[in-house]
Scaffold this motif. Sequence first.
Motif, PDB file in Angstrom:
ATOM      1  N   LEU A 197       0.790  -1.341   0.031  1.00 26.72           N
ATOM      2  CA  LEU A 197      -0.083   0.119   0.020  1.00 26.72           C
ATOM      3  C   LEU A 197       0.652   1.157   0.033  1.00 26.72           C
ATOM      4  O   LEU A 197       0.637   2.285  -0.682  1.00 26.72           O
ATOM      5  CB  LEU A 197      -1.073  -0.172   1.320  1.00 26.72           C
ATOM      6  CG  LEU A 197      -2.009  -1.166   1.142  1.00 26.72           C
ATOM      7  CD1 LEU A 197      -2.867  -1.183   2.510  1.00 26.72           C
ATOM      8  CD2 LEU A 197      -2.863  -1.020  -0.153  1.00 26.72           C
TER       9      LEU A 197
ATOM     10  N   VAL B 108      -6.555  -1.538  -2.946  1.00 29.58           N
ATOM     11  CA  VAL B 108      -6.055  -2.866  -2.621  1.00 29.58           C
ATOM     12  C   VAL B 108      -5.704  -3.685  -3.943  1.00 29.58           C
ATOM     13  O   VAL B 108      -4.607  -4.343  -3.945  1.00 29.58           O
ATOM     14  CB  VAL B 108      -6.816  -3.482  -1.503  1.00 29.58           C
ATOM     15  CG1 VAL B 108      -5.956  -4.781  -1.313  1.00 29.58           C
ATOM     16  CG2 VAL B 108      -6.603  -2.533  -0.392  1.00 29.58           C
TER      17      VAL B 108
ATOM     18  N   ALA C 179      -2.678  -2.118  -5.535  1.00 29.25           N
ATOM     19  CA  ALA C 179      -1.388  -2.174  -5.063  1.00 29.25           C
ATOM     20  C   ALA C 179      -0.815  -3.678  -4.764  1.00 29.25           C
ATOM     21  O   ALA C 179       0.212  -3.633  -4.554  1.00 29.25           O
ATOM     22  CB  ALA C 179      -1.558  -1.512  -3.565  1.00 29.25           C
ATOM     23  N   SER C 180      -1.620  -4.724  -4.601  1.00 32.87           N
ATOM     24  CA  SER C 180      -1.204  -5.863  -4.578  1.00 32.87           C
ATOM     25  C   SER C 180      -0.704  -6.555  -5.820  1.00 32.87           C
ATOM     26  O   SER C 180      -1.185  -6.199  -6.993  1.00 32.87           O
ATOM     27  CB  SER C 180      -2.288  -6.798  -3.960  1.00 32.87           C
ATOM     28  OG  SER C 180      -2.938  -6.256  -2.843  1.00 32.87           O
TER      29      SER C 180
ATOM     30  N   THR D 168      -4.953  -9.742   1.950  1.00 29.59           N
ATOM     31  CA  THR D 168      -5.158  -8.478   2.615  1.00 29.59           C
ATOM     32  C   THR D 168      -6.441  -8.205   3.309  1.00 29.59           C
ATOM     33  O   THR D 168      -6.680  -7.897   4.450  1.00 29.59           O
ATOM     34  CB  THR D 168      -4.907  -7.223   1.719  1.00 29.59           C
ATOM     35  OG1 THR D 168      -3.333  -7.203   1.011  1.00 29.59           O
ATOM     36  CG2 THR D 168      -5.022  -5.792   2.203  1.00 29.59           C
TER      37      THR D 168
END
Length: 118
Positions: free
Chosen positions: A30, A38, A41-42, A51
């Motif tokens: 993050l 999310v 970003a993952s 997450t």
Amino acid sequence: MEQWITQELERTELGDTRRTKRLIKIVENLSAKPEASVPQASETWAQTKATYDFWDSPYIKPSMIRQGHIDATVERITQHSPLLSLSENICHFRILELLYSKRSRDSFLITNTRPIFF
């Protein structure tokens, strides 16, 4: 891996070292892409799911993560003598001069508190 993230969170007690490693990975993902969602970003779908599972876990409380941050902050404070801390409140700023007692790692002395109004 961001070194500051590991230093900040490695002492966080979440009941299992795998949870602490997962927290570090989540924060790394993050913080590398703060504007992203999310899933963006993952790196993988598995990390995205991990997450969300982490955040939904009944074993992890926000207070546990905060405590890890507090412990890391106290550790940093011990390396400095006077510390000036600015604390924002709705109507004013308070200047707190905190001196860490070298005799006790758990005691702080607030030597000056002055509200400053703008």
